[in-house]
Write an enzyme that holds these catalytic residues in place. Sequence first.
Site, mmCIF file in Angstrom:
data_model
loop_
_atom_site.group_PDB
_atom_site.id
_atom_site.type_symbol
_atom_site.label_atom_id
_atom_site.label_comp_id
_atom_site.label_asym_id
_atom_site.label_seq_id
_atom_site.Cartn_x
_atom_site.Cartn_y
_atom_site.Cartn_z
ATOM 1 C CE LYS A 51 124.361 -30.298 52.996
ATOM 2 N NZ LYS A 51 124.245 -29.855 54.377
ATOM 3 C CD GLN A 95 126.344 -29.033 57.123
ATOM 4 O OE1 GLN A 95 125.934 -28.787 56.002
ATOM 5 N NE2 GLN A 95 126.179 -30.211 57.696
ATOM 6 C CG ASP A 118 118.588 -28.526 55.826
ATOM 7 O OD1 ASP A 118 118.940 -29.556 55.229
ATOM 8 O OD2 ASP A 118 119.386 -27.751 56.397
#
Length: 287
Positions: A51, A95, A118
């Site tokens: 990322k 995460q 997300d």
Amino acid sequence: MAQILDGKKISEKIYTEISEIVQKKYAQNPPKLVVILVGDDPASAVYVSNKEKSCHKAGILSQTIRLSKNVSEEEVLKTITTLNIDESVTGIIVQLPLPKHISPEKVIMTIDPQKDVDGFHPENLGNLYLSKETEFLPPATPAGIITLLEENTIEIAGKNVAIVGRSNNVGKAISLMLLNRNATITVCHSYTQNIDHFLKNADIIVVATGKKQMITGEMVKNGVVVVDVGIHRHENGTLCGDVDFESVSLKASYITPVPGGVGPMTVASLIKNTLRAHEKKWKSRIF
Ligand code: NDP
């Protein structure tokens, strides 16, 4: 032999496009993505590093906050709340998976939906349910799958789609996104009897079960488009998906590889969502 749906190549194109937009419009105030990483899971560390690299390619600032695996749930929620009110932060990712003592639901609920790149927050998923796709941040993996199909000019409207797996963030969400694009959807899960029957009738199959190579060539029809979300590691270290690539690729017209298919598209969608969140923020300031 099937053509490859090359997520790596398309994601690189997306980063170039985003970096041009950022340079042109937001050189003085670039978007910033903050990732919270709890603990020392090696797979999570690799995802977070990917990322960071992708942010760099897209001209987006990135920061990783590393917390100990023993950090309290309260401390994680406090960190998110601080980022929610920090004007310099555009997107927040926590995460997953998290250590058992931290509730992923509470974590997701705490993230400001406007910064939830997300696309997991109920407000974002609710807008997907209401077909208001332009107004929210879509869940990253399903959004990446849609882009992958569209970039390869694969028709969705009117097609029969079988989705195997019904998780909130993948199976259920991609079923709604494809339904919103006028496909006819069948969602299969662990209680579905005779999955082959549904797969054999499908023009497009999306597999997200977490079961290594469970879909084989004899289960699908000739010419089918196959999207494999799963990621598994063989004992020799190589990766594979929920689909048996070798046998299915002999019958499919298009197929995603693992690695290099849905994985890079998921990250590209996160980065796209970060730009989208940034554009929304700046527009709302101007008017
Ligand atoms: P979940 O474990 O949350 O869901 C799995 C789903 O598959 C469930 O709905 C389950 O059914 C169904 N299922 C399991 N076994 C079978 C079976 N034998 N037949 C039919 N259905 C079955 O997984 P996720 O959706 O989160 O992820 C799926 C896979 O995708 C994992 O390998 C994950 O690592 C990967 N992944 C990859 C991403 C990427 O970027 N490439 C992103 C996200 C996930 P039931 O509901 O009945 O239990």
